[in-house]
Write a protein that holds these residues in place. Structure first.
Motif, PDB file in Angstrom:
ATOM      1  N   LYS A 104     110.005  51.445  44.990  1.00  0.00           N
ATOM      2  CA  LYS A 104     110.282  51.793  43.589  1.00  0.00           C
ATOM      3  C   LYS A 104     111.769  51.893  43.252  1.00  0.00           C
ATOM      4  O   LYS A 104     112.113  52.118  42.082  1.00  0.00           O
ATOM      5  CB  LYS A 104     109.561  53.089  43.206  1.00  0.00           C
ATOM      6  N   ALA A 105     112.639  51.762  44.236  1.00  0.00           N
ATOM      7  CA  ALA A 105     114.070  51.854  43.941  1.00  0.00           C
ATOM      8  C   ALA A 105     114.855  50.810  44.710  1.00  0.00           C
ATOM      9  O   ALA A 105     114.618  50.599  45.902  1.00  0.00           O
ATOM     10  CB  ALA A 105     114.584  53.240  44.295  1.00  0.00           C
ATOM     11  N   SER A 124     103.968  55.715  42.364  1.00  0.00           N
ATOM     12  CA  SER A 124     104.777  54.694  41.690  1.00  0.00           C
ATOM     13  C   SER A 124     104.447  54.718  40.212  1.00  0.00           C
ATOM     14  O   SER A 124     103.525  54.026  39.764  1.00  0.00           O
ATOM     15  CB  SER A 124     104.472  53.309  42.266  1.00  0.00           C
ATOM     16  N   SER A 128     108.894  49.004  38.754  1.00  0.00           N
ATOM     17  CA  SER A 128     107.512  49.423  38.500  1.00  0.00           C
ATOM     18  C   SER A 128     106.722  48.202  38.050  1.00  0.00           C
ATOM     19  O   SER A 128     107.050  47.590  37.032  1.00  0.00           O
ATOM     20  CB  SER A 128     107.496  50.503  37.417  1.00  0.00           C
ATOM     21  N   ALA A 141     112.879  56.942  40.110  1.00  0.00           N
ATOM     22  CA  ALA A 141     113.397  56.082  41.191  1.00  0.00           C
ATOM     23  C   ALA A 141     113.813  56.879  42.424  1.00  0.00           C
ATOM     24  O   ALA A 141     113.649  56.415  43.549  1.00  0.00           O
ATOM     25  CB  ALA A 141     114.585  55.263  40.682  1.00  0.00           C
ATOM     26  N   HIS A 189     115.101  50.997  38.937  1.00  0.00           N
ATOM     27  CA  HIS A 189     113.749  51.517  39.114  1.00  0.00           C
ATOM     28  C   HIS A 189     112.776  50.353  38.948  1.00  0.00           C
ATOM     29  O   HIS A 189     112.816  49.632  37.949  1.00  0.00           O
ATOM     30  CB  HIS A 189     113.459  52.617  38.067  1.00  0.00           C
ATOM     31  N   HIS A 235     113.791  57.399  34.186  1.00  0.00           N
ATOM     32  CA  HIS A 235     113.749  56.311  35.179  1.00  0.00           C
ATOM     33  C   HIS A 235     114.469  56.720  36.462  1.00  0.00           C
ATOM     34  O   HIS A 235     114.012  56.402  37.564  1.00  0.00           O
ATOM     35  CB  HIS A 235     114.385  55.039  34.604  1.00  0.00           C
TER      36      HIS A 235
END
Lengths: 538, 178
Positions: A103-104, A157, A115, A67, A113, A63
């Motif tokens: 995404k972060a 992503s 998603s 990220a 992270h 993860h």
């Protein structure tokens, strides 16, 4: 069971590659030449390897890579953009790193992270060990292989499923590597011998309850010169007892807290959930105590503690279960254990030493306790000085430090203004922002209100300290390191006080010392003077 | 004898594992005998440290795993990558051009035993290149330090017999600028 010579050689070869890989991680250095990974991080990594408890860490790592990977699909600039792998450095570096917002997400705790609609948090505290893990994976699999495995999650992503697939792939490769390279653990005969001795003497007491000050001393008296077990020094026996107390207490907590064993484990046959084994190991990891965390926090921008202070305080176990079960042994180890090392060093230099060398100075136990107390006073001054720095920077963590240092202060005074504005309110309102502002607007004054006097005291403490990080209250690196380190410093002070005041505050140390002196002299005689052919009497 | 065998067993199990972990962490080899860590390779490629080895080529030869990691690292981090020249016009190459960088070798008129290696770029540099890494046709790694560039140009004087000059001329050599 005995192993053949061939089998032993095979075991040796098995561990050599793994040992070299771990040594390589330990050897990784920061630009200034210091270690990149602390001993605590290396211990956690090695524990993870030995217990094969890498499922969660590989998922966290996957993860994290997903990220932090940038538009060029690279992640190294974040993990190696930090010189020393500490939570503070990661927090500082990641806050300034350009991450892809979709995404972060960065928070106080770490990176999340994102998603789809799902989120996965990786805390700053976990990042040092995850950085060590990825470096370990690169060392054993090769950088290119790690790149190949993680390729799908470094671009675009990635979905939660893709991240989980990468974690599974890393686990499979790690499993295969360890199957080839991790030799089975050897049974530790010494600990079993000690437990058997203690058990036989314990009457109705069981497990860690059976380990007492008397048992530790009795075992050392009985087996100090037994060459089949390495029990010559009191310190070695004490340290073994400490480990056994923590191991037994934690094992008991784990078993009681998890009566239904995991599927597939057969406890009566000696099979355990590896997470339980790791948890017990982690509990007595000497590299993971309040002291070691303060030492770790002292590396970067702030020197909370000196090497001399660390050396002396490292004789305190910093764990309440030890302090409760073997309170006297702690001081015996600090005084007699240290003295025994001096005796053997003196004998190495001059074999003609006489009996006088065997005795500790009168009042040594009491002095030892006094020194612990003095050090906790010094650390409290450091904490007060840190509060002044945080207060000057108007950092929110200053409030909790102030509450720790002065829990009896009338904090309600800060709410007075707010309450006066709305006199119909029955419950005094502590509007957070306003209260914080009032706190930070406090004018230090030694003769003023309680809070003013506290801050005047902290300012005075700050001015009297000449250590790294305590010379420029505006230095943002020092402020950040202090805000990260004050909790551990508070825990360290509390651990010293818990022992000196609560556990042994009423012990008559001079009486204990008087009783101990002939016992230790007798054994030192036996071990050193008689063994060297020097006339001695008990 | 044991009154709580399961707790006792778990504790002893953990003690055995702890000793195993300690054994693995025991420092056997001296740092000079260890392969370079990935951290060291990364810091070196990024120009954060000077070469921590006396002989870069020898270290890369001694530790093929580290050399493979280094090559992958330099490939992923390079400003420019000059691949092998499969169909080279002559036996020896004196000019290579790739990704906005031009590298050329020219003989010195004043000192016949010397050559000039020029590095030119028209790229707007936010980060200055510091090294040329050459992997020669016989897989030897050679490092050349690039002096600070002026107006996108830098020049290095090398002797004719410098391994870097020989490797530069090999069509099978791979070069990286970082």
């Amino acid at each position: 069971m005995s192993l053949s010579l061939d089998a032993l050689n095979l075991e040796g070869a098995k561990s050599e590659a793994l040992r070299a890989a771990i040594a390589c991680i330990m050897d990784a250095t920061a630009v200034d030449g210091g270690p990149r990974y602390s001993r605590r991080v290396i211990s956690a990594l090695t524990r993870m390897i030995v217990c094969r408890s890498y499922a969660k860490p590989t998922l966290e790592l996957s993860h994290l890579i997903a990220a932090i990977s940038d538009n060029k699909n690279r992640f190294e600039h974040v993990l190696w953009g930090v010189d020393r792998a500490s939570p503070t450095s990661f927090r500082g570096h990641i806050r300034t790193a350009k991450l892809i917002e979709t995404k972060a997400k960065i928070s106080v705790q770490g990176i999340t992270h994102i998603s789809g609609g799902d989120e996965f948090l990786i805390s700053f505290g976990r990042m040092p060990v995850l950085a060590a893990l990825v470096e370990f994976l690169i060392t054993i699999f090769g950088y290119q292989r790690v790149d190949e495995i993680t390729a799908t999650i470094r671009s675009g992503s990635p979905s939660m499923r893709e991240v989980s697939d990468v974690a599974n792939a890393l686990q499979r490769e790690l499993y295969a590597y360890l199957k080839k390279n991790l030799p089975p653990a050897h049974r530790q005969k010494r600990e079993r011998h000690f437990l058997q001795f203690v058990d036989e003497q314990a009457g109705n007491r069981t497990g860690a309850e059976a380990i007492s000050d008397d048992a530790v001393l009795a075992y050392w008296r009985a087996f100090a010169d037994d060459t089949s077990h390495d029990n010559k020094t009191y310190r070695s026996v004490y340290e073994m007892a400490v480990r056994m107390v923590i191991a037994l207490d934690t094992a008991s907590e784990r078993i009681q807290g998890n009566n239904a064993a995991s599927i597939g484990t057969h406890r009566e046959a000696g099979e355990f959930d590896l997470e339980d084994v790791e948890a017990v190991m982690a509990a007595y990891d000497p590299d993971d105590t309040a002291l070691s965390r303060v030492v770790e926090n002292s590396v970067d921008a702030v020197k909370f503690i000196t090497a001399t202070e660390v050396e002396f305080l490292s004789t305190l176990p910093m764990r309440s279960s030890i302090e409760r079960r073997v309170p006297l042994s702690i001081v015996r180890n600090a005084v007699q254990g240290a003295h025994q090392l001096k005796i053997s060093a003196a004998l190495r230099r001059d074999s003609s030493v006489n009996q006088a060398v065997l005795l500790v100075r009168e009042g040594s136990y009491q002095d030892c306790l006094r020194k612990y107390q003095e050090l906790s006073d010094v650390l409290e001054r450091i904490l007060a000085a840190a509060l002044w720095v945080l207060f000057s920077a108007r950092h929110p963590s200053a409030i909790s430090v102030a509450l720790t240092l002065a829990p009896d202060i009338n904090w309600g005074a800060l709410a007075t203004t707010a309450a006066a504005e709305n006199e119909t309110t029955v419950v005094v309102s502590m509007d957070i922002r306003r209260t914080m502002n009032q706190f930070f607007d406090t004018v230090p004054d030694a003769r003023g209100e309680e809070l003013q006097a506290l801050m005047a005291e902290c300012r005075q403490a700050y001015r009297s300290i000449n250590r790294k990080g305590f010379t420029d209250p505006g230095d943002p690196a020092a402020v950040s390191a202090m805000s990260d380190g004050v909790d551990d410093l508070t825990a360290l002070i509390a651990a010293i006080r818990r022992y000196t005041e609560r556990e042994v505050g009423n012990v008559e140390w001079d009486d204990i010392e008087r009783e101990d002196i002939p016992v230790f002299r007798q054994i030192f005689n036996r071990l050193y003077l008689r063994a060297a052919g020097i006339a001695a009497h008990d | 004898m044991t009154k709580s065998p399961i707790e006792m067993d778990l504790a002893l199990h953990a003690i055995d594992a702890f000793e195993q972990a300690n054994d693995l962490m025991e420092e056997g080899a001296s740092p000079s005998e260890l392969r370079p860590s990935f951290t060291t390779l990364y810091q070196y490629v990024q120009g954060l440290i000077n070469a921590p080895w006396q002989d870069f080529h020898q270290v890369m030869q001694q530790y093929p795993d580290a050399a493979a990691d280094f090559e992958h690292l330099i490939r992923t981090q390079a400003f420019a990558h000059f691949p092998e020249l499969a169909a080279a016009a002559g036996d020896s190459i004196s000019r290579r051009e790739q990704e906005g960088y031009l590298l050329s070798l020219a003989a010195s008129i004043a000192a016949p035993d010397q050559v000039y290696l020029s590095i030119e770029t028209n790229i707007d540099l936010s980060e200055e290149p510091r090294h040329i890494f050459i992997k020669s046709a016989d897989m030897a790694w050679i490092e050349i330090k690039i002096p600070p560039m002026t107006n996108g140009r830098a020049q290095i004087v090398l002797t004719n017999d410098d391994p870097a000059v020989r490797a530069f001329g090999q069509p099978g050599a791979v070069l990286y600028i970082r």
